[in-house]
Enzyme design. Structure first.
Site, PDB file in Angstrom:
ATOM      1  N   ALA A   1       0.797  -1.228  -0.063  1.00 24.36           N
ATOM      2  CA  ALA A   1      -0.218   0.055   0.014  1.00 24.36           C
ATOM      3  C   ALA A   1       0.615   1.352   0.027  1.00 24.36           C
ATOM      4  O   ALA A   1       0.365   2.447  -0.330  1.00 24.36           O
ATOM      5  CB  ALA A   1      -0.993   0.019   1.039  1.00 24.36           C
ATOM      6  N   THR A   2       1.960   1.257   0.561  1.00 22.87           N
ATOM      7  CA  THR A   2       2.825   2.488   0.668  1.00 22.87           C
ATOM      8  C   THR A   2       3.268   2.734  -0.796  1.00 22.87           C
ATOM      9  O   THR A   2       2.975   4.047  -1.274  1.00 22.87           O
ATOM     10  CB  THR A   2       4.218   2.060   1.310  1.00 22.87           C
ATOM     11  OG1 THR A   2       4.043   1.875   2.701  1.00 22.87           O
ATOM     12  CG2 THR A   2       5.195   3.289   1.241  1.00 22.87           C
TER      13      THR A   2
ATOM     14  N   CYS B   1       3.633   2.680  12.101  1.00 24.57           N
ATOM     15  CA  CYS B   1       4.408   3.409  11.298  1.00 24.57           C
ATOM     16  C   CYS B   1       4.714   4.591  11.670  1.00 24.57           C
ATOM     17  O   CYS B   1       5.167   5.576  10.899  1.00 24.57           O
ATOM     18  CB  CYS B   1       3.827   3.394   9.936  1.00 24.57           C
ATOM     19  SG  CYS B   1       3.476   1.751   9.017  1.00 24.57           S
TER      20      CYS B   1
HETATM   21  N1  PMP Z   1      -2.276   2.606   4.632  1.00 17.46           N
HETATM   22  C1  PMP Z   1      -2.566   2.321   5.826  1.00 17.46           C
HETATM   23  C2  PMP Z   1      -4.032   2.540   6.263  1.00 17.46           C
HETATM   24  C3  PMP Z   1      -2.010   1.166   6.520  1.00 17.46           C
HETATM   25  O1  PMP Z   1      -2.671   0.779   7.743  1.00 17.46           O
HETATM   26  C4  PMP Z   1      -0.820   0.852   6.122  1.00 17.46           C
HETATM   27  C5  PMP Z   1      -0.042  -0.108   6.981  1.00 17.46           C
HETATM   28  N2  PMP Z   1       0.336   0.092   8.150  1.00 17.46           N
HETATM   29  C6  PMP Z   1      -0.430   1.235   4.765  1.00 17.46           C
HETATM   30  C7  PMP Z   1      -1.082   2.109   4.125  1.00 17.46           C
HETATM   31  C8  PMP Z   1       1.293   0.889   4.306  1.00 17.46           C
HETATM   32  O2  PMP Z   1       0.948  -0.603   3.866  1.00 17.46           O
HETATM   33  P1  PMP Z   1       2.372  -1.324   3.792  1.00 17.46           P
HETATM   34  O3  PMP Z   1       3.287  -1.143   4.793  1.00 17.46           O
HETATM   35  O4  PMP Z   1       2.166  -2.730   3.559  1.00 17.46           O
HETATM   36  O5  PMP Z   1       3.064  -0.463   2.521  1.00 17.46           O
END
Ligand code: PMP
Length: 377
Positions: free
Chosen positions: A69-70, A320
């Site tokens: 998602a990042t 994060c």
């Molecule tokens: N968006 C949201 C709402 C999240 O909770 C997270 C992960 N904590 C992310 C984006 C990022 O996901 P990833 O670490 O898998 O890239």
């Protein structure tokens, strides 16, 4: 061990891992190679992609596979702003976005973009009238999470998407990372949707950006066409197929799993209400999987470590964020500074058992009283 940090990441489902291993062993070809092995891989890739389309009831959408998602959030936000830069330089978002949205937008602010933050009502939901008043001719992007990772508020993204239909020059991006696999979702009115497989018992390192066919993006990674011209790199077939499997499994008995989590959440809340100085920050608009509370007299890290001694794992804010700062999310939700700087997050799963919650509450009481006693001395 009692794991109550499922919103940070989930343990991989063994069926998903088996799928991953099987595809690694049986489909060695690059899905873009012309030979038979490549064709086999490509056919499997197409089938996996079609399953995602079916499961998420997507209409006229492209699926862009990413590392998570990042990356999806970066691609959506930078990709739209860069492609449509002639339309304008104004972005609308909230103050409760995940760091991968917030920091991407902060980066764009440094490049000269103008950002407006939508107000949140006391119930934690977006003030839709305020949102409408912020939209202008130069607004290229509205980016709002379906469910935020800290308090778990489910925003009315369908309604927002409906409103944005009247503004065809504005692209609507939704970070659905904390929603997919936990609640029923409707993506019809959304132009771009981000998510990661590891939040629903898939593997870490794979995610998606779903894009309406009518929307264009400037890629971040340049190279060969891969599965999409928007994201280069050899198609990560085993990860993609395992993501599809995880997604399909997460949709099985969704209502039943949701109700189980709701019951556990209620049990914790009912128990914690006895403490005057424990503030429940999540509310009825939060999904039950995320329970955010503040312990006004105790440092959140101290409490998280104290529970860790009993092998109980919860989180301060979201995984994060910077642990030393007040939560922007709680400040945006009109919480006072002492509440915003002392929050912890308990995140639940359909895998969580009632016995685990009983144990958690037992050790919560024990450590809460012990730490309060020490600070009171
Ligand atoms: N968006 C949201 C709402 C999240 O909770 C997270 C992960 N904590 C992310 C984006 C990022 O996901 P990833 O670490 O898998 O890239």
């Amino acid at each position: 061990m009692i794991y109550l940090d499922y919103s940070a990441t989930t343990p991989v489902n063994m069926d998903v891992l088996e799928t991953f291993n099987k595809v690694c062993g049986e489909y060695i070809g690059n899905a873009n190679s012309l030979h038979k092995l490549g064709v086999n891989s490509n056919e499997l890739l197409e089938r996996a992609t079609m399953q995602i389309v079916d499961l998420l009831a997507l209409k006229s959408s492209d699926i862009i596979y990413t590392s998570g998602a990042t990356e999806s959030n970066n691609l959506a936000i930078k990709g739209v702003c860069s492609f449509y830069k002639k339309r304008g330089n104004h972005i609308i978002t909230t103050r409760i976005e995940h760091s991968s949205v917030k920091e991407t937008i902060n980066y764009l602010i440094k490049q000269g973009y103008e950002v407006s933050y939508v107000n949140l009502l006391n119930n934690g939901l977006i003030d839709i009238d305020h949102l409408k008043s912020l939209i202008k001719d130069t607004t290229v992007l509205v980016s709002i999470s379906y469910v935020d990772s800290e308090v778990g508020l489910k925003q009315p993204v369908e309604d927002i998407g409906e409103i944005l239909k009247d503004f065809p020059r504005t692209v609507f991006h939704v970070d659905a990372t904390q929603a997919i696999g936990k609640i029923k979702i409707n993506l019809d009115n959304i132009d771009l949707v981000s998510f990661s497989a590891h939040k629903f018992y898939g593997l870490k390192g794979i995610g998606c950006l779903i894009k309406k066919e009518t929307i264009e993006l400037e890629p971040i990674l340049h190279g060969g066409k891969s599965t999409s011209k928007y994201r280069s790199g050899t198609p990560m077939l085993p990860l993609i197929v395992s993501l599809t499997r995880a997604l399909r499994l997460s949709f099985d008995n969704l209502d039943e799993k949701y109700n189980h989590v709701l019951k556990l959440n209620k049990k914790i809340v009912d128990h914690l209400l006895k403490y005057d100085r424990v503030i429940i920050n999540s509310n009825k608009n939060s999904i039950p999987h995320i329970l955010n509370i503040s312990l006004c007299d105790i440092k959140p890290e101290t409490f998280v470590h104290a529970l860790g001694e009993h092998k109980i794992y919860i989180s301060t804010k979201s995984a994060c964020s910077d642990v030393n700062l007040s939560s922007d999310t709680l400040l945006a939700l009109h919480k006072p500074n002492d509440v915003a700087s002392s929050s912890i997050r308990i995140s639940l799963s359909y895998l969580t058992t009632e016995e685990e919650i009983d144990q958690f509450l037992h050790f919560f009481d024990l450590e809460y009283k012990a730490l309060n006693f020490r600070t009171g001395e």
